[in-house]
Write an enzyme that holds these catalytic residues in place. Structure first.
Site, PDB file in Angstrom:
ATOM      1  N   CYS A 226      -1.949   8.849   2.761  1.00  0.00           N
ATOM      2  CA  CYS A 226      -1.867   8.386   1.378  1.00  0.00           C
ATOM      3  C   CYS A 226      -3.167   8.660   0.638  1.00  0.00           C
ATOM      4  O   CYS A 226      -3.157   8.906  -0.556  1.00  0.00           O
ATOM      5  CB  CYS A 226      -1.508   6.909   1.350  1.00  0.00           C
ATOM      6  SG  CYS A 226      -2.563   5.924   2.395  1.00  0.00           S
TER       7      CYS A 226
ATOM      8  N   GLU B 143       0.888  -1.170   0.000  1.00  0.00           N
ATOM      9  CA  GLU B 143       0.000   0.000   0.000  1.00  0.00           C
ATOM     10  C   GLU B 143       0.920   1.212   0.000  1.00  0.00           C
ATOM     11  O   GLU B 143       1.565   1.494   1.010  1.00  0.00           O
ATOM     12  CB  GLU B 143      -0.920  -0.075   1.221  1.00  0.00           C
ATOM     13  CG  GLU B 143      -2.153   0.772   1.082  1.00  0.00           C
ATOM     14  CD  GLU B 143      -1.979   2.132   1.687  1.00  0.00           C
ATOM     15  OE1 GLU B 143      -1.539   3.039   0.941  1.00  0.00           O
ATOM     16  OE2 GLU B 143      -2.249   2.287   2.878  1.00  0.00           O
TER      17      GLU B 143
END
Ligand SMILES: O=CCCC(=O)O
Length: 454
Positions: free
Chosen positions: A262, A228
């Site tokens: 993110c 990720e």
């Protein structure tokens, strides 16, 4: 190289840790491997009960743990409290669903019987980031542990105190020795640990650079990986959007955690009919943000986590302005000790600017003006990232159509992109691969065994 825990709000050193040598790393690997055999043999209900106890300890320790997060990586204390609450939620979610997710599944076959059986892989390495130092660990560890694996955590080197506090929660909850261990190791140790035959997979949340290195090491060792990585999420405002709501959520998405997420909205892609109105409201909201002591209730903008990250952000902003972007507000470091950056907006960002292509991991909103809906979608997808994206419109059908065209792992209509225990989470392109959370997150590190009976 020692690891230092530094308070980003004022630059003071909280504690220094010696990193482990190879002997200490080997000991941890051996302990994890020994623990793995008993842990996988424990009935699932017992693992579930232990995870529920860990969730209970998180609830009890909410205040000191949140304080530890704030001191070590700088986020607002109220955001740190929310982070602990999210960890409780993810433990509860997997405790509630583990039996269903991991249960045997009969398959339709013309002969005899066949089953899908879910078995643990063994010890899994988690390489985790500092921006959500508890949440990222728990969303990986809760399903991975319940699936019967043991976990080694290599946390970011600026949050060693959080890493140790997490280990303490699992130990005090009663998880047997070696089931969850925090490794005090630098990034350079990761490839060696992953290559060790006692380790069976790796989950990494972090930078693209770290992702490439870990994916290469995992490939070399033929071990599964979940990555990720970064994102530069578009936030598309169509001409029929509810502007008040869109601006309110834009501010939260871009400036919470000092912009260090993110899945923060990073590129605000505006249609001509609403661009000026949206920007004016956004500017008012940004200029109303109050930087200050992250532990105070009045503060609404936290420091960034490290001074070098602040300096890198400023270099991206300066290049973007030199390439023609307009500095609407902020766009400079704040004076004084600590990793402070002014809440900022860059308007009229074009492909010549770094802000157009790169992830800006801090409190800077990038505004890109689109000609129409099709142009907005084109711009949204003109990125090497593909983590999340949102679209804002009063027409839900239109919103869904645009969301379906976004090349990303998480597309939201009239909502800011956020992760939730029940929703699979991850990206495409340079944002990584594999999924965390939901059922997929729990199955990331299991051996899906086909069992044929007869
Ligand atoms: O930084 C990336 C993930 C943030 C979140 O899951 O809320």
């Amino acid at each position: 190289m020692p690891m230092s825990s530094v308070n980003p709000a004022n630059g003071s050193v909280l504690e220094v840790f010696e990193t482990w040598d190879q002997v200490r790393i080997d000991k941890a690997l051996a302990t994890a491997a020994r623990a793995a055999a008993n842990w996988r043999a424990l009935p699932l209900e017992e693992r579930v009960a232990l995870l529920r106890r860990a969730a209970g300890l998180l609830r009890e320790r909410r205040e000191p743990l949140a304080g530890r997060i704030t001191r070590e990586m700088g986020k607002l204390l109220r955001e740190a409290r929310t982070e602990i609450d999210r960890c409780v939620t993810v433990c509860d979610y997997y405790a509630d669903h583990a039996a269903t997710f991991l249960g045997d599944e009969p398959m339709e076959v013309a002969w005899g019987r066949a089953l899908r059986v879910h078995q643990p892989l063994g010890t899994i390495l988690g390489v985790m980031p500092w921006n959500f130092p508890f949440w990222q660990v728990f969303r990986f560890a809760a399903p991975t542990l319940l699936a019967g694996n043991t976990v080694l955590l290599k946390h970011a080197s600026n949050v060693p105190r959080c890493a140790l506090a997490i280990e303490e929660v699992f130990r005090d909850a009663g998880l047997p020795d070696g089931v969850f261990q925090s490794l005090m190791v630098p990034a350079s140790a990761v490839a060696g640990i992953l290559a060790d035959p006692r380790v069976y997979g790796v989950s990494l949340t972090g930078s693209e650079k770290a992702g490439r290195a870990v994916a290469a090491a995992a490939g070399e060792a033929l071990k599964p990986s979940v990555l990720e990585l970064g994102g530069s999420d578009p936030f598309i405002v169509l001409e029929d959007a509810d502007l008040d709501r869109a601006v309110e959520q834009a501010l939260v998405s871009r400036f919470q955690n000092a912009g260090q997420s993110c899945i923060a909205a990073k590129r605000f892609i505006l249609l001509p009919q609403v661009a000026d109105a949206f920007l004016e409201r956004l500017r008012a909201g940004v200029e109303a943000l109050v930087p200050g002591d992250p532990a105070r209730e009045e503060t609404t903008l936290a420091p960034m986590a490290r001074e070098d990250l602040r300096d890198e952000l400023h270099a991206q902003v300066e290049q973007s302005i030199a390439a023609g972007a307009v500095a609407v507000t902020g766009c400079r470091p704040l004076p004084g000790k600590g990793a402070w950056y002014a809440p900022s907006i860059l308007d009229r960002v074009t492909p010549q600017a770094r802000a157009y292509h790169e992830e800006l991991f801090g409190p800077v909103a990038t505004v890109i003006r689109a000609q129409d809906e099709a142009d907005a979608v084109r711009i949204a997808n003109e990125t090497r990232f593909g983590l999340g994206g949102s679209v804002w419109t009063r027409d839900l059908e239109r919103g869904e159509a645009v969301a379906r065209h976004l090349v990303c792992g998480n597309a939201f209509v009239n909502a800011l992109v956020k992760s939730d225990p029940a929703l699979p989470f991850g990206g495409v392109k340079d944002s990584g691969y594999g999924r965390e959370l939901g059922r997929d997150g729990m199955l990331a590190f299991v051996n899906l065994k086909t069992l044929r009976l007869g």
